[in-house]
Design a protein around this motif. Structure first.
Motif, PDB file in Angstrom:
ATOM      1  N   UNK A  73       0.949  -1.234   0.118  1.00 25.26           N
ATOM      2  CA  UNK A  73       0.067   0.018  -0.106  1.00 25.26           C
ATOM      3  C   UNK A  73       0.976   1.118   0.155  1.00 25.26           C
ATOM      4  N   UNK A 116     -10.861 -17.877  -9.354  1.00 26.65           N
ATOM      5  CA  UNK A 116     -12.205 -18.188  -9.162  1.00 26.65           C
ATOM      6  C   UNK A 116     -12.542 -18.746 -10.803  1.00 26.65           C
ATOM      7  N   UNK A 147     -28.095 -47.300  -9.586  1.00 23.45           N
ATOM      8  CA  UNK A 147     -28.096 -45.861  -9.660  1.00 23.45           C
ATOM      9  C   UNK A 147     -28.665 -45.493 -11.080  1.00 23.45           C
ATOM     10  N   UNK A 148     -29.605 -44.081 -10.968  1.00 22.26           N
ATOM     11  CA  UNK A 148     -30.219 -43.802 -12.281  1.00 22.26           C
ATOM     12  C   UNK A 148     -29.280 -43.242 -13.245  1.00 22.26           C
ATOM     13  N   UNK A 206     -30.066 -36.763 -12.561  1.00 24.64           N
ATOM     14  CA  UNK A 206     -30.707 -37.755 -11.587  1.00 24.64           C
ATOM     15  C   UNK A 206     -29.548 -38.286 -10.866  1.00 24.64           C
ATOM     16  N   UNK A 207     -28.536 -38.673 -11.440  1.00 23.55           N
ATOM     17  CA  UNK A 207     -27.422 -39.229 -10.772  1.00 23.55           C
ATOM     18  C   UNK A 207     -26.368 -38.223 -10.177  1.00 23.55           C
ATOM     19  N   UNK A 208     -26.616 -36.835 -10.084  1.00 20.60           N
ATOM     20  CA  UNK A 208     -25.894 -35.796  -9.668  1.00 20.60           C
ATOM     21  C   UNK A 208     -25.303 -35.939  -8.378  1.00 20.60           C
ATOM     22  N   UNK A 209     -26.053 -36.357  -7.229  1.00 18.51           N
ATOM     23  CA  UNK A 209     -25.553 -36.287  -6.119  1.00 18.51           C
ATOM     24  C   UNK A 209     -24.061 -37.188  -6.004  1.00 18.51           C
ATOM     25  N   UNK A 210     -24.137 -38.395  -6.931  1.00 18.20           N
ATOM     26  CA  UNK A 210     -22.768 -39.156  -6.795  1.00 18.20           C
ATOM     27  C   UNK A 210     -21.740 -38.453  -7.401  1.00 18.20           C
ATOM     28  N   UNK A 224     -21.358 -35.199  -7.057  1.00 20.48           N
ATOM     29  CA  UNK A 224     -20.830 -34.073  -6.273  1.00 20.48           C
ATOM     30  C   UNK A 224     -19.090 -34.054  -5.758  1.00 20.48           C
ATOM     31  N   UNK A 225     -18.815 -35.138  -4.898  1.00 19.39           N
ATOM     32  CA  UNK A 225     -17.477 -35.171  -4.727  1.00 19.39           C
ATOM     33  C   UNK A 225     -16.373 -35.077  -5.637  1.00 19.39           C
TER      34      UNK A 225
END
Lengths: 453, 177
Positions: free
Chosen positions: B45, B59, B88-89, B95-99, B101-102
């Protein structure tokens, strides 16, 4: 010193009155006779055409199967008549549950804000944070709502099982328990006297800590030494141990037990994250309100920045727990657990996923930029969305178990929000007006006043 | 550029350095560089350096990582060979997104972190076997050095720096590269 302005007082009293009217209206319109519900259902079936009728038919055959599986001699007509009666009674019960649940959700939401602030305050004390002492009086003011708020929540819970017709907690109904092996197995924990005693112990513990923390904090203002400061450090550490146990158990009792067939191990932390982030948000909002009145000249935008960072981080922490709970249950798909989410996704699609957008995506994008975390109107906007999101969170935890697909955010719900918002403001601003806004002689107050990030 | 002269003022305290930087800036001299053994708070500064944009870069890298994860798994698990794995669908991504996410999360962090670090290395010109650009080895231990280009005003600069508490002032011919 802050003086509770007449305008704000009138506003909160008006909120309470409007809220009471709304809640009263909710209770008056929820008593429907068997015939009324019957005609209502028939009308709905004809309005919605095939889709709904099919659903009803499906439900009735299922129920018929459940209740009369063994009676092979019964005729088909008898099946249908019984199933129809059961279905109507079921809906009738759901409709009469709605004002109770709406009241309970509102009461718990505002109570949880105060309890979250109390935990945050104790953490600041125990960690000897150097930035936050200028905000202690704001936090102490908000925590004044813990005692009345906690008692109200517990009173509604107990009243629903004594005055009411078991409108929130189905395990309070001896008739249900008699036919339910699962609840019978849990009756050692889930029974009304034990529930009440646990609730009183927790409320007593939280309010005792709040009482002494406030007392030592005020005593430190005029003290010659740091004895009171040390005492408040010690009780904060002890309280945090008590808090994490009591909060966890409270969340089983007051929230998870609305679904007595369901259980989740991380539920306590999940509820904790929800109350923590709402609490921090309310600290930020009230701080900004008081600062806009020119009463907190020692609070600078670095304090605001820190609060906003907490709002951001704990929002993500909440999402982490929400997802951990959801994903584990979704993935393994065990029937006894997964019904919890199936009812929510089928009947509460908008509130269930809407809350995820409000509690995660919105704060994630809005509060990520460091510069935005110093702009008051930005934080106010994010804060309001976060608070509504966490109201929906509580709504999603209670409502599906009590009113099922008969939910709506209408007069009873908004009435309850107004009622408790008004009450919350009355209690909090009265408490804030009772002490100087700057804690004097706190060993960290100088550092906090000059805090700069 | 022809060979130019620079003045090296050496300090032994970061507070003295900070006030010296402020004074030199107030006199409207250009500070070429400051060498310190550790980060001095507020030095950027005081020198009037622009804020870094590395967070913005990070980002964008994170968004890239998220896009990579989604495209990759959508292609592999949904489009290319939608097998039934444990019920699993796999009919659509959502439909299978939660799996997924990791992996989406980890790749976002991976891209954001690593590409940001590489960007940092490139922008600050750091790599193995690079010759250290250090005018005085003491600045890595306990001395602070301010470098100011000289444009025929040696005497004036020297007295100014003397006043700011420099323990040593050297005029150096700087090699051009």
């Amino acid at each position: 010193m802050y003086t509770f302005s007449n305008k704000l007082k009138t506003f909160s009293i008006a909120l309470v009155i409007i809220g009471l009217l709304g809640v009263g209206y909710g209770f008056m319109t929820s008593h429907k006779s068997f015939e009324e519900v019957e005609t209502m259902l028939a009308e709905e079936a004809s309005h919605h055409g095939g889709g709904h009728a099919e659903e009803t038919a499906h439900a009735t055959t299922e129920m018929a199967h459940d209740s009369h599986g063994e009676e092979a001699s019964s005729t088909d007509e008898a099946h249908h008549a019984d199933a129809h009666k059961e279905h109507v009674e079921h809906v009738q019960h759901q409709i009469s549950n709605r004002p109770w649940s709406a009241l309970y959700v509102g009461a718990f939401f505002f109570f949880m804000i105060a309890l979250g602030v109390l935990a945050f305050y104790a953490i600041q004390r125990a960690s000897q944070a150097g930035w936050s002492p200028v905000l202690f009086r704001v936090m102490e003011g908000i925590t004044a709502y813990v005692l009345p708020g906690g008692l109200i929540v517990l009173a509604i819970a107990i009243a629903s099982g004594t005055i009411g017709h078991y409108n929130i907690f189905i395990w309070m109904d001896p008739d249900v328990v008699a036919h339910d092996k699962l609840i019978q197995g849990k009756a050692g924990w889930l029974n009304l006297p034990m529930f009440a005693v646990r609730g009183f112990i927790f409320i007593a513990g939280w309010s005792l800590y709040r009482h002494f923390a406030r007392k030592f904090s005020l005593a430190q203002d005029n003290a010659e030494d740091d004895k009171n400061f040390k005492k408040s450090f010690r009780i904060a550490a002890a309280f945090l141990v008590f808090y994490i146990y009591s909060e966890s158990i409270m969340s089983w009792d007051w929230i998870m037990s609305v679904d007595p067939h369901w259980f989740s191990t991380l539920f306590g932390w999940y509820v904790f994250a929800s109350m923590f982030v709402s609490g921090i948000t309310v600290i930020a909002l009230i701080t900004m309100y008081l600062k806009s009145k020119g009463l907190l000249e020692f609070v600078n935008d670095s304090h605001l920045h820190d609060l906003a960072k907490f709002m951001f981080a704990i929002s993500i922490f909440w999402t982490y727990l929400w997802f951990s709970q959801f994903m584990l249950i979704w993935y393994s798909n065990i029937p006894e657990e997964v019904t919890y989410f199936i009812t929510r996704i089928n009947d509460y699609k908008l509130p269930f996923f809407g809350m995820l957008a409000m509690n995660f995506i919105f704060p994630l994008l809005v509060l990520m930029n460091s510069d935005y975390k110093r702009i008051p109107w930005f934080i106010v906007m994010a804060g309001i969305v976060i608070l509504f999101g966490h109201y929906l969170d509580v709504f999603n935890m209670i409502m599906p178990a009590t009113v099922g697909d008969r939910w709506f955010i209408g007069v009873p719900e908004i009435g309850a929000i107004c009622l408790f918002a008004g009450l919350f403001m009355l209690v909090v601003f009265t408490a804030i007006s009772k002490a100087p806004l700057l804690a004097k002689r706190n060993p960290f107050i100088k550092e906090s006043e000059n805090f700069h990030y | 550029m022809e060979a130019s002269k620079v003045i090296h003022a050496i300090y032994t305290d970061d507070d003295v350095l900070m006030s010296a930087v402020k004074k030199v800036k107030a006199e409207k001299h250009h500070i070429e560089e400051v060498y310190t053994p550790f980060p001095v708070h507020g030095l950027d500064k005081a020198m009037g350096l622009e804020p870094t944009r590395i967070a913005i870069a990070s980002f964008l890298y994170g968004c890239l990582g998220l896009a990579v994860a989604i495209t990759m798994m959508n292609f592999i698990m949904i489009e290319d060979w939608p097998q039934n794995i444990g019920g699993k669908p796999s009919f659509s991504y959502i439909e299978n997104m939660p799996a997924f996410v990791p992996i989406m999360f980890e790749l976002t962090v991976f891209f954001a972190a690593h590409l940001m670090v590489i960007t940092f290395y490139l922008r600050s010109r750091m790599w193995p076997f690079k010759n250290a650009e250090n005018p005085d080895p003491r600045t890595t231990d306990d001395h602070f050095l301010m470098e100011i280009p000289v444009h025929g005003n040696e005497q004036e600069l020297e007295t100014l720096l003397q006043e700011t508490g420099a323990v040593e002032i050297n005029i150096v011919d700087k090699d051009t590269h």
